[in-house]
Design a protein around this motif. Structure first.
Motif, PDB file in Angstrom:
ATOM      1  N   ILE A   1       1.147  -0.979   0.117  1.00  0.00           N
ATOM      2  CA  ILE A   1      -0.035   0.124  -0.024  1.00  0.00           C
ATOM      3  C   ILE A   1       0.907   0.955   0.404  1.00  0.00           C
ATOM      4  O   ILE A   1       1.821   1.423   0.394  1.00  0.00           O
ATOM      5  CB  ILE A   1      -0.730  -0.237   1.463  1.00  0.00           C
ATOM      6  N   ARG A   2       0.369   2.588  -0.635  1.00  0.00           N
ATOM      7  CA  ARG A   2       1.131   3.913  -0.421  1.00  0.00           C
ATOM      8  C   ARG A   2       0.535   4.518   0.660  1.00  0.00           C
ATOM      9  O   ARG A   2      -1.201   4.612   0.360  1.00  0.00           O
ATOM     10  CB  ARG A   2       1.092   4.203  -1.965  1.00  0.00           C
ATOM     11  N   SER A   3       0.966   4.789   1.566  1.00  0.00           N
ATOM     12  CA  SER A   3       0.002   4.865   3.079  1.00  0.00           C
ATOM     13  C   SER A   3       0.038   6.265   2.651  1.00  0.00           C
ATOM     14  O   SER A   3       0.806   7.570   2.006  1.00  0.00           O
ATOM     15  CB  SER A   3       1.149   5.039   4.180  1.00  0.00           C
ATOM     16  N   ALA A   4      -1.782   6.548   2.981  1.00  0.00           N
ATOM     17  CA  ALA A   4      -2.043   8.287   2.892  1.00  0.00           C
ATOM     18  C   ALA A   4      -2.494   8.399   4.574  1.00  0.00           C
ATOM     19  O   ALA A   4      -3.239  10.079   4.547  1.00  0.00           O
ATOM     20  CB  ALA A   4      -3.982   7.849   1.990  1.00  0.00           C
ATOM     21  N   ASN A   5      -1.554   8.397   4.824  1.00  0.00           N
ATOM     22  CA  ASN A   5      -1.765   9.126   6.845  1.00  0.00           C
ATOM     23  C   ASN A   5      -0.874  10.436   5.819  1.00  0.00           C
ATOM     24  O   ASN A   5       0.597  10.763   5.619  1.00  0.00           O
ATOM     25  CB  ASN A   5      -1.348   8.364   7.740  1.00  0.00           C
ATOM     26  N   LEU A   6      -0.949  11.478   6.822  1.00  0.00           N
ATOM     27  CA  LEU A   6       0.424  12.263   6.994  1.00  0.00           C
ATOM     28  C   LEU A   6       0.578  11.961   9.058  1.00  0.00           C
ATOM     29  O   LEU A   6       0.161  12.370   9.775  1.00  0.00           O
ATOM     30  CB  LEU A   6       0.134  13.169   7.323  1.00  0.00           C
ATOM     31  N   TYR A   7       2.095  11.804   9.047  1.00  0.00           N
ATOM     32  CA  TYR A   7       2.281  11.988  10.573  1.00  0.00           C
ATOM     33  C   TYR A   7       3.374  12.976  11.284  1.00  0.00           C
ATOM     34  O   TYR A   7       4.171  13.448  10.307  1.00  0.00           O
ATOM     35  CB  TYR A   7       3.594  10.795  10.650  1.00  0.00           C
ATOM     36  N   SER A   8       3.181  13.069  11.973  1.00  0.00           N
ATOM     37  CA  SER A   8       3.922  14.514  12.720  1.00  0.00           C
ATOM     38  C   SER A   8       5.150  14.333  13.614  1.00  0.00           C
ATOM     39  O   SER A   8       4.154  13.832  14.377  1.00  0.00           O
ATOM     40  CB  SER A   8       2.992  15.754  13.082  1.00  0.00           C
ATOM     41  N   ILE A   9       6.104  14.450  13.599  1.00  0.00           N
ATOM     42  CA  ILE A   9       7.598  13.912  14.484  1.00  0.00           C
ATOM     43  C   ILE A   9       7.673  15.070  15.562  1.00  0.00           C
ATOM     44  O   ILE A   9       9.001  15.663  14.078  1.00  0.00           O
ATOM     45  CB  ILE A   9       8.271  12.251  13.914  1.00  0.00           C
ATOM     46  N   ARG A  10       7.262  14.906  16.753  1.00  0.00           N
ATOM     47  CA  ARG A  10       8.007  16.036  17.565  1.00  0.00           C
ATOM     48  C   ARG A  10       9.147  15.658  17.970  1.00  0.00           C
ATOM     49  O   ARG A  10       8.996  14.319  19.215  1.00  0.00           O
ATOM     50  CB  ARG A  10       7.231  17.136  18.044  1.00  0.00           C
ATOM     51  N   VAL A  11       9.745  16.493  18.369  1.00  0.00           N
ATOM     52  CA  VAL A  11      11.596  15.947  19.114  1.00  0.00           C
ATOM     53  C   VAL A  11      11.926  17.330  20.058  1.00  0.00           C
ATOM     54  O   VAL A  11      12.224  18.308  19.306  1.00  0.00           O
ATOM     55  CB  VAL A  11      13.217  15.762  18.347  1.00  0.00           C
ATOM     56  N   ASP A  12      12.279  16.846  21.354  1.00  0.00           N
ATOM     57  CA  ASP A  12      12.162  18.478  22.080  1.00  0.00           C
ATOM     58  C   ASP A  12      13.402  18.002  23.169  1.00  0.00           C
ATOM     59  O   ASP A  12      13.822  16.067  23.152  1.00  0.00           O
ATOM     60  CB  ASP A  12      11.158  18.001  23.369  1.00  0.00           C
ATOM     61  N   LEU A  13      14.482  19.120  23.626  1.00  0.00           N
ATOM     62  CA  LEU A  13      15.511  18.304  23.710  1.00  0.00           C
ATOM     63  C   LEU A  13      16.325  18.993  24.576  1.00  0.00           C
ATOM     64  O   LEU A  13      16.448  20.041  24.619  1.00  0.00           O
ATOM     65  CB  LEU A  13      16.454  18.675  22.518  1.00  0.00           C
ATOM     66  N   PRO A  14      15.129  18.500  25.840  1.00  0.00           N
ATOM     67  CA  PRO A  14      15.664  18.956  27.364  1.00  0.00           C
ATOM     68  C   PRO A  14      16.969  18.608  27.364  1.00  0.00           C
ATOM     69  O   PRO A  14      18.120  18.302  26.809  1.00  0.00           O
ATOM     70  CB  PRO A  14      14.690  18.783  28.352  1.00  0.00           C
ATOM     71  N   LEU A  15      17.425  19.039  28.719  1.00  0.00           N
ATOM     72  CA  LEU A  15      19.464  18.913  29.327  1.00  0.00           C
ATOM     73  C   LEU A  15      19.345  17.322  29.660  1.00  0.00           C
ATOM     74  O   LEU A  15      20.223  17.193  29.095  1.00  0.00           O
ATOM     75  CB  LEU A  15      19.208  19.284  30.402  1.00  0.00           C
TER      76      LEU A  15
END
Length: 527
Positions: free
Chosen positions: A228-242
């Motif tokens: 299949i060809r994915s119809a999803n839209l993914y949002s990958i958020r990266v938080d970089l604290p100490l």
């Protein structure tokens, strides 16, 4: 949007499926030829010079302190802001296919050391990774996110070969989806950490990824597991604290099902998606605008360019992002005609040259494609076969001449042969040993029979000896043939027999030389 046909003046055979285009401050460079770099351009990187709809490839060079960079097809490539002025823009290259059709798990950092009007010198260094190192793969994506004054690389998706235990002669090149893991890579220290996110169920390949601040957006992609060809839209958020990084994934509405599309950036908040496939062997002729407003992503259709009849009727197409809102496209030529071009090339200009330097080349798309010999026909975007006859470099630039004879298969006749029974030269792990090698193994010519090349390292030749033999005219015989050569040596020539003077021979033939008996007889006769 405007579409222009491009003519290629030289060496179209160098451009093969899986190539990448790198944009350094407006200068575009070609990387990823199929096959090992040739003698006339050992780096395999070329200046992609397009002027007045005319393309010319010019060889580029690397500094002496660079590591060896093999030509990699289908790698993941992204830009990184360097800390120093000399490295204000760097490219990170990960994975991809080697000319031996094996997959690489190495990561390289590529930057410009110096440049002038005619010559650009690159530096390439290999970045060692520790921790959860991503397996060797291709067709994946890599982006850089910025959070709290820090930066981190994000690697996702792609394909890899099946496990070594399953690889048989018949299934040697069988590929499978990579696990749907997200890898965070610290480019400064080389630390890599894998994250399993429940929202990501498939290891998508040939998707499109767009990085913006601390978030990476994944669109489209193809999954071999369920075709299949994915119809999803993914949002990958990266938080970089100490402390430890925090990675979160969200499934958004408004995704598009496609694979192998090309994305280019037109301004700070706008990207254009072009090409790709809706299903196997069916091109996607619609273009989309991806825009960001108030930190929200919006995707809408836009007016498509005036595609030529050749593009419309072609079953396959390929291309790569040139940066600055430009896309390089190609389609096969019409082979029904007696005389026709092997491939036709186009440049699609989506916007002007007003792209912000800080945002340039942030999108990443897996658009390169594979030839039919490497995979199942019409599998995702990998059905393309892009090759043509090599011509010569033209022009008055200060560069070496490209010889089409160099296009021979060097796996049999060149630098990457197995030169002897104990040869351990591995083209995937080889690094320069002698200062005379630079980008290829140092070799010496054995004069036995019709002659053949052997690696100097395998023959235990010191560098000084190698230089002396290379400069002299004496014949050299490798370890396996030196005994045969000694046995066939011509014996020392014997001294010739001493011959009497020609004068004495003449006297004997004329009868003037008398014996003692004749002398006595003549003496008595005349007394």
């Amino acid at each position: 949007m405007s579409l222009h046909m491009i003519t290629v003046s030289n060496n179209t055979a160098l451009i093969q499926p899986g190539f990448s285009l790198l944009n350094f401050d407006g200068q575009v460079f070609f990387f990823g030829q199929k096959g090992w770099p040739k003698r006339s351009c050992p780096t395999g990187v070329f200046h992609f010079d397009v002027k007045n709809d005319h393309l010319k490839l010019k060889p580029a060079v690397f500094s002496k302190d660079s590591c060896y960079l093999p030509p990699l097809r289908y790698p993941a490539i992204c830009t990184l802001k360097g800390g120093s002025e000399s490295e204000k823009q760097q490219y990170i290259i990960h994975g991809g296919k080697t000319p031996n059709n094996e997959l690489s798990d190495k990561m390289y950092v590529m930057s410009i050391v110096s440049k002038n009007n005619k010559k650009v010198t690159f530096r390439c260094t290999e970045k060692d990774l520790v921790g959860d190192v991503p397996e060797a793969r291709y067709g994946h994506s890599m982006n850089v996110v910025y959070s709290r004054g820090k930066s981190m690389g994000v690697v996702f998706g792609g394909r890899s070969y099946i496990s070594s235990a399953q690889r048989t002669t018949e299934k040697w090149n069988t590929v499978t989806d990579c696990l749907p893991q997200v890898f965070l890579v610290d480019f400064e220290f080389g630390c890599s950490t894998a994250y399993v996110l429940p929202e990501l169920q498939d290891g998508l390949a040939f998707h499109v990824s767009i990085a913006r601040n601390d978030t990476v957006y994944i669109l489209g992609g193809h999954s071999l597991a369920n075709n299949i060809r994915s119809a999803n839209l993914y949002s990958i958020r990266v938080d970089l604290p100490l402390g430890s990084p925090a990675v979160n994934c969200t499934v958004l509405q408004g995704g598009i099902a496609f694979s192998s599309a090309i994305v280019t950036q037109t301004n700070n908040d706008e990207f254009i998606i072009v090409g790709g496939y809706q299903i196997d062997n069916q091109k996607r002729m619609v273009c989309n605008v991806v825009s960001f407003e108030d930190n929200k992503i919006k995707i809408r259709e836009m007016e498509s360019p005036d595609w030529t009849p050749d593009i419309k009727h072609s079953k396959i197409w390929f291309g790569s992002n040139m940066g600055n809102g430009n896309i390089f496209l190609g389609i096969p030529g019409d082979n029904k005609q007696a005389v026709s071009e092997t491939y036709y090339f186009y440049m699609l200009k989506c916007a002007g040259d007003n792209v912000n330097e800080d945002q340039k080349m942030l999108p990443n798309s897996q658009t390169s494609t594979e030839d039919p010999g490497d995979s199942t026909p019409f599998e995702d975007s990998e059905e393309f076969c892009f090759s043509a006859e090599a011509n010569s470099f033209h022009g008055d630039d200060d560069i070496d001449t490209y010889n089409e004879d160099d296009e021979e298969d060097e796996s049999v006749t060149g630098y990457w042969i197995k030169c002897c029974s104990t040869c351990d030269m591995n083209v995937n792990t080889w690094v320069p040993f002698y200062s005379t090698e630079l980008n290829k193994p140092a070799m010496i010519y054995c004069s036995h029979g019709d002659g053949h090349w052997v690696h100097a390292q395998c023959m235990d030749l010191a560098e000084r000896t190698l230089i002396q033999l290379s400069q002299g005219s004496d014949k050299y015989y490798c370890n396996e043939h030196v005994k045969i050569a000694r046995a066939l040596q011509t014996p020392k020539q014997a001294l010739p027999l001493k011959k009497p003077p020609l004068k004495s021979l003449h006297k004997k033939r004329s009868g003037k030389v008398l014996t003692p008996a004749k002398k006595s007889f003549l003496r008595r006769l005349f007394e």
